[in-house]
Design an enzyme around this catalytic site. Sequence first.
Site, PDB file in Angstrom:
ATOM      1  N   ARG A  32     -15.628  10.030  14.194  1.00 15.78           N
ATOM      2  CA  ARG A  32     -15.994  11.398  13.828  1.00 15.78           C
ATOM      3  C   ARG A  32     -17.457  11.530  13.430  1.00 15.78           C
ATOM      4  NH1 ARG A  32     -11.203  11.659   9.625  1.00 15.78           N
ATOM      5  NH2 ARG A  32     -11.847   9.493   9.700  1.00 15.78           N
ATOM      6  N   SER A  75      -6.747  12.700   7.443  1.00 14.60           N
ATOM      7  CA  SER A  75      -5.411  12.599   6.839  1.00 14.60           C
ATOM      8  C   SER A  75      -5.491  12.854   5.344  1.00 14.60           C
ATOM      9  CB  SER A  75      -4.829  11.211   7.085  1.00 14.60           C
ATOM     10  OG  SER A  75      -4.654  10.993   8.456  1.00 14.60           O
ATOM     11  N   LYS A 114       0.855  -1.186   0.000  1.00 16.73           N
ATOM     12  CA  LYS A 114       0.000   0.000   0.000  1.00 16.73           C
ATOM     13  C   LYS A 114       0.893   1.239   0.000  1.00 16.73           C
ATOM     14  CE  LYS A 114      -3.765   1.620   2.761  1.00 16.73           C
ATOM     15  NZ  LYS A 114      -4.463   1.426   4.031  1.00 16.73           N
TER      16      LYS A 114
END
Length: 153
Positions: free
Chosen positions: A91, A128, A42
């Site tokens: 969140r 991010s 990744k």
Amino acid sequence: MKRIAFFPGTFDPFTKGHEDIAIRGTQLFDEVIIGIGHNSKKKRFFPAEKMKDLIELHFENNPQVKVILYQGLTAKVAKDLGACVLLRGLRNTTDFEYENSIAQANRYVNGIDTVFIYTSPEYSHLSSSIIRELHKFGHDVGEFVPFHLKEGI
Ligand code: ADP
């Protein structure tokens, strides 16, 4: 016995939202181990080793926070570290949908519970991916990240 929480994530990069979850985690547990999940297949934007160094330096005066790089099954790594729970931040409902199935699987397969800490409102918009995007296009992301991100790190 020391109660350890394992806080796994990609942390590409580590944000003030993550910092908030880690610090609040230390109020609930003796130690929080931040685990940067590292998969060579990744591709990351910020190299995992550099991110580890930056997070470590940031928490150098907080003996309750440790940072590791890890590969493999998160719940297994957590157990091997002697962690009693996984720690994650929430969140919004999108996070909930995603986290829900992972938490269920981790409990079912590895017998480890996940403790969720709800985001502080001032960080609820931080992700991010947005920070990566801003950084890529030369925007100063200093207000979103707890340490200085150099060009191209
Ligand atoms: P992953 O790729 O495993 O989702 P991330 O690095 O994106 O890893 O996030 C790690 C954890 O931190 C996740 O539980 C995520 O929901 C949580 N998180 C991310 N941003 C925030 C924020 N701003 N406030 C609270 N929790 C957050």
